[in-house]
Scaffold this active site. Structure first.
Site, PDB file in Angstrom:
ATOM      1  N   LYS A 137       4.848   0.571   9.588  1.00 45.73           N
ATOM      2  CA  LYS A 137       4.921   1.863   8.896  1.00 45.73           C
ATOM      3  C   LYS A 137       4.397   2.982   9.783  1.00 45.73           C
ATOM      4  CE  LYS A 137       3.529   0.089   4.677  1.00 45.73           C
ATOM      5  NZ  LYS A 137       2.443   0.073   3.743  1.00 45.73           N
ATOM      6  N   ARG A 182       5.515 -13.142   9.815  1.00 46.12           N
ATOM      7  CA  ARG A 182       6.197 -11.868   9.608  1.00 46.12           C
ATOM      8  C   ARG A 182       7.634 -11.961  10.093  1.00 46.12           C
ATOM      9  NH1 ARG A 182       2.365  -7.597   9.053  1.00 46.12           N
ATOM     10  NH2 ARG A 182       3.865  -5.935   9.307  1.00 46.12           N
ATOM     11  N   GLU A 241       0.868  -1.159   0.000  1.00 43.76           N
ATOM     12  CA  GLU A 241       0.000   0.000   0.000  1.00 43.76           C
ATOM     13  C   GLU A 241       0.916   1.223   0.000  1.00 43.76           C
ATOM     14  OE1 GLU A 241      -2.738   0.163   3.298  1.00 43.76           O
ATOM     15  OE2 GLU A 241      -3.650   2.005   2.529  1.00 43.76           O
TER      16      GLU A 241
HETATM   17  P1  ATP Z   1       2.830  -2.097   7.956  1.00 44.80           P
HETATM   18  O1  ATP Z   1       2.039  -2.765   9.037  1.00 44.80           O
HETATM   19  O2  ATP Z   1       4.221  -1.785   8.309  1.00 44.80           O
HETATM   20  O3  ATP Z   1       2.129  -0.935   7.352  1.00 44.80           O
HETATM   21  P2  ATP Z   1       1.761  -3.694   5.979  1.00 44.80           P
HETATM   22  O4  ATP Z   1       1.701  -5.138   5.990  1.00 44.80           O
HETATM   23  O5  ATP Z   1       0.504  -3.027   6.340  1.00 44.80           O
HETATM   24  O6  ATP Z   1       2.951  -3.190   6.846  1.00 44.80           O
HETATM   25  P3  ATP Z   1       1.722  -3.417   3.151  1.00 44.80           P
HETATM   26  O7  ATP Z   1       2.157  -2.297   2.285  1.00 44.80           O
HETATM   27  O8  ATP Z   1       0.305  -3.766   3.181  1.00 44.80           O
HETATM   28  O9  ATP Z   1       2.227  -3.075   4.607  1.00 44.80           O
HETATM   29  O10 ATP Z   1       2.618  -4.710   2.887  1.00 44.80           O
HETATM   30  C1  ATP Z   1       2.997  -5.181   1.623  1.00 44.80           C
HETATM   31  C2  ATP Z   1       3.380  -6.624   1.748  1.00 44.80           C
HETATM   32  O11 ATP Z   1       4.501  -6.767   2.614  1.00 44.80           O
HETATM   33  C3  ATP Z   1       2.257  -7.447   2.332  1.00 44.80           C
HETATM   34  O12 ATP Z   1       2.126  -8.620   1.555  1.00 44.80           O
HETATM   35  C4  ATP Z   1       2.698  -7.734   3.727  1.00 44.80           C
HETATM   36  O13 ATP Z   1       2.172  -8.940   4.202  1.00 44.80           O
HETATM   37  C5  ATP Z   1       4.226  -7.778   3.573  1.00 44.80           C
HETATM   38  N1  ATP Z   1       4.889  -7.465   4.827  1.00 44.80           N
HETATM   39  C6  ATP Z   1       4.747  -6.343   5.573  1.00 44.80           C
HETATM   40  N2  ATP Z   1       5.458  -6.425   6.704  1.00 44.80           N
HETATM   41  C7  ATP Z   1       6.086  -7.629   6.696  1.00 44.80           C
HETATM   42  C8  ATP Z   1       6.973  -8.314   7.597  1.00 44.80           C
HETATM   43  N3  ATP Z   1       7.360  -7.756   8.747  1.00 44.80           N
HETATM   44  N4  ATP Z   1       7.420  -9.541   7.249  1.00 44.80           N
HETATM   45  C9  ATP Z   1       7.046 -10.098   6.086  1.00 44.80           C
HETATM   46  N5  ATP Z   1       6.214  -9.512   5.199  1.00 44.80           N
HETATM   47  C10 ATP Z   1       5.730  -8.299   5.490  1.00 44.80           C
HETATM   48 MG    MG Z   2      -1.234  -3.116   5.373  1.00 42.93          MG
END
Ligand code: ATP
Ligand code: MG
Length: 594
Positions: A307, A297, A62
């Site tokens: 983020k 994760r 995102e």
């Molecule tokens: P955040 O919580 O930091 O905003 P998010 O998962 O909401 O992270 P996205 O932009 O939706 O952020 O994530 C893009 C991809 O990266 C998704 O498929 C998510 O599952 C993966 N991802 C995010 N954080 C991790 C992590 N710590 N380990 C493995 N994959 C991750």
């Molecule tokens: Mg997300």
């Protein structure tokens, strides 16, 4: 996990996701399917060619912030699988939420994925997609669900909806709007879409089962009203799809075969399948449908991977920006000096598991050292300088004499040549290489002891000078004649210690930024703890040191090993000719102590 695989042995991470892919390839689950050349509905793909990609994966960020090390893990997994199994990985911006997303983040994400060494162009086609370009299809699919009696417009208040959803112990209750006819729902959905209803006045919900033990199946929301300008579609829409509705559709339109996501989406999987199977039955999406698989994760000790919390660190001025070298963002790590290869190696070594993992931060440092050990040029630098005066220099060589010295650029790579510097009557040495009264086991400079100035001569310490406050202002020593490194008989005088140094006459002043962990605890930002209370006040130290003259030609991003001190990188923003600024990436061995 707290240890890395032993050196010289390729990591053999447990990786159940590979097992899933290999099983599908063997069973031919996705063989013979067609691809329309770009994303599209069932008819579009049916009219296309057999898909040249054996699997399709995607990385779907995102664009609401900068990517961090957890995203790097996901990037390496998805792009790595595509590479390893003859597939294609798409970069898809999940830009379905108009309020938090910005073009700045889109550009930064593209740059970060490229920097990590991955690309989404295959056979001349760029597989870079935006979920917002599927809004038309998503709306059409919503109408199809309504027409089939599988979705309805609910006009309960948010509070009513929350209450009627029930909880883990209590089944939900049906909304009074649940029994509307498809025709009524279509008309009301058209009102939502045409802007006649204010934000929050109605939502489109799937009609599944208000008593399901899985709360995600209790008529989840598909569309909400939001009169907001979207960074890509402008004011074309005032209704926006919910993530849980949008994501499966995005995967299906792109013909993704394996949709890998993190564990928190596990409970969404039944809805993922419900939605896609219904849209396929209604003729909108093509079989075989994508499947979702969840993995744990990746978290690193003493950093945060959220983020939202990272944004708070930037907004509150706890760090200097998204690319602060202490930040676990990809841009922070790049600026700190971590190489793409070291990040990929760390991701590879950690495999994929069914539980969230906490990886010790030192694993990244080990990967960095392994990457740079064979390539980084060597150099001497003094971080905390004190002057060493060679008292008998004038008598032996004449006060103005400078003795030419040289050293290999890399000890194992003679083809890289040598570096030149001079030894004169005054040199900079590390303040802690001298002790007036040596502690036990101290082999460096103290009165009466001999050490070798590396690549130079053996010297014998005779004392020091102090200022009025008792602070040492100079260390004094005599050169031992005929001991210059590389000359016959130089080793006749045995010493226990060798110290690094830089000649005062040719030293290059350099700003050295030294880092420690940003947090003093292993899991900052875990629920019981406000991360602000755990910020390490000593996470950044700026030192004014000196380096060999050869460092003058360093360009931003150049990496170097300062002998004894670790790996450093010329800061990509602040380093300039005439004003060298180096970041310490990591020391030569793990010295982090809590
Ligand atoms: P955040 O919580 O930091 O905003 P998010 O998962 O909401 O992270 P996205 O932009 O939706 O952020 O994530 C893009 C991809 O990266 C998704 O498929 C998510 O599952 C993966 N991802 C995010 N954080 C991790 C992590 N710590 N380990 C493995 N994959 C991750
Ligand atoms: Mg997300």
């Amino acid at each position: 996990m707290s240890s890395a695989p032993p050196k010289n042995e390729p990591p053999k991470p447990s990786n159940f996701l590979r097992g899933i892919i290999e099983r599908d390839l063997e069973a031919g689950t996705y063989a013979g399917r067609h691809f329309g050349g770009n994303p599209g509905d069932a008819a579009h793909h049916a009219a296309g060619q057999p898909d040249p990609a054996r699997i399709r994966t995607r990385f779907p960020p995102e664009p609401n912030g900068y990517l961090h090390v957890g995203h790097a893990k996901s990037i390496c997994l998805n792009f790595g699988f595509a590479r390893d199994y003859g597939g294609i990985c798409h970069l898809r911006f999940d830009d379905t939420n108009p309020e938090k997303e910005e073009q700045e983040y889109v550009d930064a994400i593209i740059e970060a994925v490229h920097w990590l060494g991955f690309d989404w162009t295959a056979g001349g086609t760029s597989h870079l997609y935006y979920a917002s370009s599927y809004f038309d299809f998503m709306c059409r699919a919503a109408e199809a669900l309504i027409g089939d009696g599988l979705a309805y417009v609910d006009e309960q208040s948010a509070d009513e909806m929350r209450t009627s959803r029930g909880d883990f112990n209590r089944p939900g209750t049906d909304s009074p709007y649940r029994s509307r006819t498809p025709a009524e729902n279509l008309a009301r959905f058209a009102d939502m879409r045409s802007g006649q209803l204010p934000d929050g006045a109605a939502v489109l919900r799937a009609k599944i089962d208000m008593a399901s033990p899985n709360i995600n199946l209790r008529d989840p929301a598909l569309y909400r009203i939001k009169h907001a300008t979207h960074h890509a579609t402008g004011d074309a829409w005032c209704i926006y799809p919910m993530y849980t509705y949008a994501h499966p559709i995005e995967d299906a339109l792109e013909r993704i075969t394996h949709s890998f996501c993190t564990l928190e989406f596990e409970d969404q999987r039944p809805f993922y399948d419900w939605l896609l199977e219904n849209l396929a039955r209604l003729g909108l999406l093509a079989h075989p449908l994508p499947k979702q698989y969840e993995f744990g994760r990746l978290n690193l000790t003493s950093v945060m991977t959220s983020k939202r919390k990272l944004k708070a660190m930037v907004d509150e001025g706890i760090v200097q920006g998204w690319d602060d070298p202490r930040m676990p963002t990809i841009f922070g790590m790049r600026r700190r000096g971590y190489t793409p290869a070291s990040i990929r190696a760390m991701a590879e070594a950690t495999g994929a598991s069914k539980t969230n993992i906490w990886l010790d931060y030192s694993v990244l440092d080990i990967a960095l050292r392994e990457d740079l050990e064979g390539q980084a040029p060597r150099m001497m630098a003094v971080i905390d300088p004190v002057k060493l005066r060679l008292v008998n220099w004038g008598e032996l060589f004449g006060a103005a004499h400078v003795e030419a010295c040289s050293a290999p650029v890399h000890p194992q790579r003679p083809e890289l040549g040598t570096r030149a510097f001079g030894l004169g009557p005054e040199v900079w040495i590390e303040r802690d290489d001298f002790a007036e009264t040596p502690p036990k086991g101290f082999f460096r400079l103290f009165p009466g002891n001999k050490v070798r100035l590396k690549y130079g001569m053996v010297i014998e310490c005779i004392g020091c000078e102090k200022d009025a406050d008792g602070r040492i202002t100079a260390v004094l020593a005599n050169v031992v004649p005929d001991t210059k490194s590389g000359t016959p008989g130089a080793d006749a005088v045995k010493v226990k210690g060798t110290i690094t140094w830089v000649g005062v006459h040719d030293a290059l002043p350099v700003e050295l930024r030294l880092f420690e962990r940003l947090f003093t605890v292993d899991q900052p930002g875990s629920d019981e703890l406000d991360f602000r209370a755990a910020v390490n006040p000593r996470s950044l130290t700026v030192a004014s040191g000196f380096a060999e003259p050869a460092l003058a030609s360093a360009q931003p991003d150049d990496k170097v090993q300062f002998e004894r001190h670790g790996y450093f990188v010329a800061d990509r923003l602040d380093h300039a000719a005439g004003r060298p600024v180096f970041n310490r990436i990591t020391s030569l061995k793990d010295t982090w102590q809590r």
